[in-house]
Write an enzyme that holds these catalytic residues in place. Structure first.
Site, PDB file in Angstrom:
ATOM      1  N   SER A 168       0.842  -1.195   0.000  1.00  0.00           N
ATOM      2  CA  SER A 168       0.000   0.000   0.000  1.00  0.00           C
ATOM      3  C   SER A 168       0.876   1.243   0.000  1.00  0.00           C
ATOM      4  CB  SER A 168      -0.896   0.028   1.242  1.00  0.00           C
ATOM      5  OG  SER A 168      -1.628   1.246   1.318  1.00  0.00           O
ATOM      6  N   TYR A 179      -1.531   0.110  10.300  1.00  0.00           N
ATOM      7  CA  TYR A 179      -1.650  -0.427   8.949  1.00  0.00           C
ATOM      8  C   TYR A 179      -0.436  -0.015   8.111  1.00  0.00           C
ATOM      9  CZ  TYR A 179      -3.477  -0.888   4.160  1.00  0.00           C
ATOM     10  OH  TYR A 179      -3.655  -1.204   2.840  1.00  0.00           O
TER      11      TYR A 179
END
Length: 284
Positions: A168, A179
């Site tokens: 990501s 995250y």
């Protein structure tokens, strides 16, 4: 003169098949997180590009993806060989089961695409409870780590294979620090494993998707934003992600799936250890 190229590291001798039959023609591709989102989109595109499939998820909705993939192959005059395997990839046992069961049903995959992951919560880091930090890491780092650990020995033993990890661009972003850390781990895993595995003829690469427009999730990652304050934190994520893109928009599912399929194919045979940002110019 360049050094002699070993047989197990040589470039594909005939790439015309990539144009005539599809980028993944003749390959068996294992895709995790295939029930929805980027994983599902990649599975359908892989079927259109000539791949046979092992599809994994912890939801039996993955069987719907298999049906759609078969329809796509049929429409192109091809019979799809496929299998589905359910498993919780947040655990070593789950990953080991997916690889062993998929191999038992068909054979050892040529390609493994690790698409499990995704933000569960959005809030400033100091407000994350310890158990939620651990949950984010389990969700977005361990599935990739365990799958690489489960499939890499067999690929190395065979002397060929490709692993594509889905990371990501949120490695630089707000309100998602756990995250971000997990996906930073995926990037480091990709680079380091590529160095270890290259001599054995195995390629390991990754894409780093940016914000992506997708249908509402049929399997929610978490409870979602409940309060007005939580909704505000989520809006901040959206605004930051959009502003960081040179196109000032989210990407589409096909815009994420095509780079994954390319990196999985022999068209990318000289790309190794790289993380390709797919964020409209946001480098992550």
């Amino acid at each position: 003169m360049p050094p002699e190229v070993r047989a197990d590291q040589s470039a594909p001798t005939d790439q015309s098949v990539l144009v005539e039959q599809g980028l993944l023609a003749g390959k068996l591709v294992l895709i995790t997180g295939a029930a929805q989102g980027i994983g599902r989109e990649t599975a359908l595109l892989a079927a259109a590009q000539g791949a046979d499939l092992i599809l994994s998820d912890r939801s039996d909705l993955v069987q719907e993806t298999e049906t759609e993939a078969k329809d796509i192959a049929d429409a192109r005059g091809r019979s799809l060989t496929s299998a589905t395997v359910l498993g919780d990839l947040e655990t070593w046992e789950g990953a080991e089961h997916v690889v062993s069961e998929g191999t038992k049903k068909l054979r050892l995959p040529d390609v493994c695409i690790n698409a499990v992951g995704g933000t569960i919560w959005a809030k400033p880091y100091e407000l994350y409870e310890p158990e939620k930090i651990e949950a984010e890491i389990r969700r977005s780092l361990f599935p990739t780590m365990w799958m690489c650990r489960a499939i890499l020995p067999e690929m190395k033993s065979r002397g060929t294979g490709t692993i594509v990890n889905v990371s990501s661009i949120a490695t630089r972003g707000i309100n998602r620090v756990p995250y971000s850390a997990a996906k930073g781990g995926v990037n480091a895993l990709t680079a380091s494993l590529a160095m270890e595995a290259a001599e054995a003829g195995v390629r390991i690469v990754a894409t780093a998707p940016g914000g992506t427009e997708a249908p509402e999730r049929r399997i929610p990652r978490g409870p979602g934003a409940q309060t007005e304050e939580e909704q505000g934190w989520f809006r901040e994520v959206v605004e930051q992600t959009t502003e960081s893109s040179l196109f000032k928009r989210y990407g589409t599912l096909p815009e994420q799936a095509w780079p994954i399929v390319f990196l999985a194919s022999d068209a990318a045979s000289y790309i190794n250890g790289s993380v390709l940002p797919i964020g409209g110019g946001d480098q992550g």
